[in-house]
Scaffold this motif. Structure first.
Motif, PDB file in Angstrom:
ATOM      1  N   UNK A  52       6.837   8.100  -4.633  1.00  0.00           N
ATOM      2  CA  UNK A  52       6.174   7.873  -3.351  1.00  0.00           C
ATOM      3  C   UNK A  52       5.035   6.865  -3.486  1.00  0.00           C
ATOM      4  N   UNK A  53       4.293   6.945  -4.589  1.00  0.00           N
ATOM      5  CA  UNK A  53       3.201   5.996  -4.838  1.00  0.00           C
ATOM      6  C   UNK A  53       3.756   4.589  -5.024  1.00  0.00           C
ATOM      7  N   UNK A  54       4.859   4.457  -5.736  1.00  0.00           N
ATOM      8  CA  UNK A  54       5.487   3.155  -5.918  1.00  0.00           C
ATOM      9  C   UNK A  54       5.949   2.554  -4.604  1.00  0.00           C
ATOM     10  N   UNK A  55       6.492   3.382  -3.725  1.00  0.00           N
ATOM     11  CA  UNK A  55       6.944   2.903  -2.426  1.00  0.00           C
ATOM     12  C   UNK A  55       5.770   2.443  -1.575  1.00  0.00           C
ATOM     13  N   UNK A  56       4.699   3.218  -1.550  1.00  0.00           N
ATOM     14  CA  UNK A  56       3.516   2.863  -0.770  1.00  0.00           C
ATOM     15  C   UNK A  56       2.887   1.583  -1.315  1.00  0.00           C
ATOM     16  N   UNK A  57       2.775   1.483  -2.623  1.00  0.00           N
ATOM     17  CA  UNK A  57       2.191   0.292  -3.234  1.00  0.00           C
ATOM     18  C   UNK A  57       3.045  -0.942  -2.948  1.00  0.00           C
ATOM     19  N   UNK A  58       4.358  -0.798  -3.007  1.00  0.00           N
ATOM     20  CA  UNK A  58       5.248  -1.911  -2.704  1.00  0.00           C
ATOM     21  C   UNK A  58       5.099  -2.400  -1.276  1.00  0.00           C
ATOM     22  N   UNK A  59       4.983  -1.474  -0.340  1.00  0.00           N
ATOM     23  CA  UNK A  59       4.795  -1.863   1.058  1.00  0.00           C
ATOM     24  C   UNK A  59       3.461  -2.577   1.250  1.00  0.00           C
ATOM     25  N   UNK A  60       2.424  -2.108   0.574  1.00  0.00           N
ATOM     26  CA  UNK A  60       1.117  -2.763   0.672  1.00  0.00           C
ATOM     27  C   UNK A  60       1.149  -4.159   0.070  1.00  0.00           C
ATOM     28  N   UNK A  61       1.866  -4.324  -1.025  1.00  0.00           N
ATOM     29  CA  UNK A  61       1.973  -5.642  -1.660  1.00  0.00           C
ATOM     30  C   UNK A  61       2.717  -6.624  -0.767  1.00  0.00           C
ATOM     31  N   UNK A  62       3.809  -6.184  -0.163  1.00  0.00           N
ATOM     32  CA  UNK A  62       4.563  -7.067   0.718  1.00  0.00           C
ATOM     33  C   UNK A  62       3.757  -7.411   1.966  1.00  0.00           C
ATOM     34  N   UNK A  63       2.940  -6.488   2.429  1.00  0.00           N
ATOM     35  CA  UNK A  63       2.071  -6.753   3.578  1.00  0.00           C
ATOM     36  C   UNK A  63       1.020  -7.806   3.238  1.00  0.00           C
ATOM     37  N   UNK A  94      -3.872  -1.069  -4.403  1.00  0.00           N
ATOM     38  CA  UNK A  94      -3.748   0.151  -5.195  1.00  0.00           C
ATOM     39  C   UNK A  94      -3.210   1.279  -4.326  1.00  0.00           C
ATOM     40  N   UNK A  95      -2.679   2.291  -4.991  1.00  0.00           N
ATOM     41  CA  UNK A  95      -2.198   3.495  -4.315  1.00  0.00           C
ATOM     42  C   UNK A  95      -2.401   4.667  -5.258  1.00  0.00           C
ATOM     43  N   UNK A  96      -2.729   5.805  -4.685  1.00  0.00           N
ATOM     44  CA  UNK A  96      -3.003   6.975  -5.500  1.00  0.00           C
ATOM     45  C   UNK A  96      -2.709   8.240  -4.703  1.00  0.00           C
ATOM     46  N   UNK A  97      -2.384   9.301  -5.402  1.00  0.00           N
ATOM     47  CA  UNK A  97      -2.216  10.579  -4.720  1.00  0.00           C
ATOM     48  C   UNK A  97      -3.566  11.228  -4.440  1.00  0.00           C
ATOM     49  N   UNK A  98      -4.651  10.588  -4.858  1.00  0.00           N
ATOM     50  CA  UNK A  98      -5.987  11.082  -4.537  1.00  0.00           C
ATOM     51  C   UNK A  98      -6.454  10.637  -3.162  1.00  0.00           C
ATOM     52  N   UNK A  99      -5.759   9.685  -2.542  1.00  0.00           N
ATOM     53  CA  UNK A  99      -6.131   9.231  -1.208  1.00  0.00           C
ATOM     54  C   UNK A  99      -6.034  10.400  -0.240  1.00  0.00           C
ATOM     55  N   UNK A 100      -7.017  10.500   0.622  1.00  0.00           N
ATOM     56  CA  UNK A 100      -7.144  11.685   1.468  1.00  0.00           C
ATOM     57  C   UNK A 100      -5.936  11.893   2.376  1.00  0.00           C
ATOM     58  N   UNK A 101      -5.496  10.853   3.051  1.00  0.00           N
ATOM     59  CA  UNK A 101      -4.380  10.995   3.987  1.00  0.00           C
ATOM     60  C   UNK A 101      -3.099  11.409   3.263  1.00  0.00           C
ATOM     61  N   UNK A 102      -2.829  10.772   2.147  1.00  0.00           N
ATOM     62  CA  UNK A 102      -1.620  11.091   1.392  1.00  0.00           C
ATOM     63  C   UNK A 102      -1.693  12.492   0.787  1.00  0.00           C
ATOM     64  N   UNK A 124      11.369  -4.079  -2.578  1.00  0.00           N
ATOM     65  CA  UNK A 124      11.600  -5.514  -2.493  1.00  0.00           C
ATOM     66  C   UNK A 124      10.645  -6.356  -3.312  1.00  0.00           C
ATOM     67  N   UNK A 125       9.780  -5.723  -4.088  1.00  0.00           N
ATOM     68  CA  UNK A 125       8.862  -6.461  -4.951  1.00  0.00           C
ATOM     69  C   UNK A 125       9.611  -6.833  -6.215  1.00  0.00           C
ATOM     70  N   UNK A 126       9.546  -8.097  -6.597  1.00  0.00           N
ATOM     71  CA  UNK A 126      10.236  -8.542  -7.813  1.00  0.00           C
ATOM     72  C   UNK A 126       9.384  -8.247  -9.019  1.00  0.00           C
ATOM     73  N   UNK A 127      10.019  -7.877 -10.117  1.00  0.00           N
ATOM     74  CA  UNK A 127       9.323  -7.582 -11.357  1.00  0.00           C
ATOM     75  C   UNK A 127       9.548  -8.732 -12.327  1.00  0.00           C
ATOM     76  N   UNK A 128       8.456  -9.250 -12.860  1.00  0.00           N
ATOM     77  CA  UNK A 128       8.536 -10.373 -13.784  1.00  0.00           C
ATOM     78  C   UNK A 128       8.490  -9.851 -15.200  1.00  0.00           C
ATOM     79  N   UNK A 168       8.159   2.121 -11.090  1.00  0.00           N
ATOM     80  CA  UNK A 168       8.734   0.777 -11.204  1.00  0.00           C
ATOM     81  C   UNK A 168      10.009   0.650 -10.368  1.00  0.00           C
ATOM     82  N   UNK A 169      10.862   1.652 -10.390  1.00  0.00           N
ATOM     83  CA  UNK A 169      12.101   1.596  -9.621  1.00  0.00           C
ATOM     84  C   UNK A 169      11.844   1.601  -8.118  1.00  0.00           C
ATOM     85  N   UNK A 170      10.871   2.374  -7.666  1.00  0.00           N
ATOM     86  CA  UNK A 170      10.587   2.404  -6.230  1.00  0.00           C
ATOM     87  C   UNK A 170       9.915   1.108  -5.778  1.00  0.00           C
ATOM     88  N   UNK A 171       9.145   0.461  -6.668  1.00  0.00           N
ATOM     89  CA  UNK A 171       8.581  -0.845  -6.342  1.00  0.00           C
ATOM     90  C   UNK A 171       9.689  -1.870  -6.150  1.00  0.00           C
TER      91      UNK A 171
END
Length: 117
Positions: A71-82, A44-52, A113-117, A106-109
């Motif tokens: 920005x949330x989509x980009x962060x979530x995508x990086x976490x998913x690929x990790x 998950x990713x949220x703008x409520x996270x303290x660091x962000x 590099x995350x594929x959308x089904x 969705x576009x930033x995900x």
């Protein structure tokens, strides 16, 4: 400890394994990927996270607009690929259309590099 519900094999083979769900409030943007067979949150990713939130406040950025959603989509995508999750399916609520914040997430995900089904 919460024990996830057990589903039959004939049901789980038709489920999409990872589903993207988004929630937007007047102040924050939230996105999470749920593993449907076990009913657990994979990432998950949220703008409520303290660091962000603190970094966005320092840069005087808004935590609820389209740029924050991207920005949330980009962060979530990086976490998913990790976590080695290469593809997700998108779950849109009845009132959500592919426009604005939803489109930004969705576009930033897919740009990460995350594929959308």
């Amino acid at each position: 400890m919460v024990i996830p519900p057990v589903r039959l094999d004939r049901v789980t083979k038709f489920l999409k394994p990872y589903v993207l769900r988004m929630h937007f409030t007047n102040k924050f943007v939230n996105a999470q990927v749920v593993h449907t067979p076990t009913a657990t949150v994979a990432s998950s990713a949220s703008t409520q996270e303290k660091a962000l939130r603190l970094s966005m406040e320092k840069a005087k950025e808004n935590t609820r607009d389209v740029a924050a959603a991207a920005k949330i989509g980009k962060i979530l995508g990086e976490r998913l690929l990790h976590q080695n999750i290469p593809a997700v399916s998108v779950f849109l609520k009845k009132d959500q259309k592919y426009h604005g914040k939803v489109k930004a997430v969705i576009d930033s995900l897919s740009a990460v590099g995350v594929k959308l089904i």
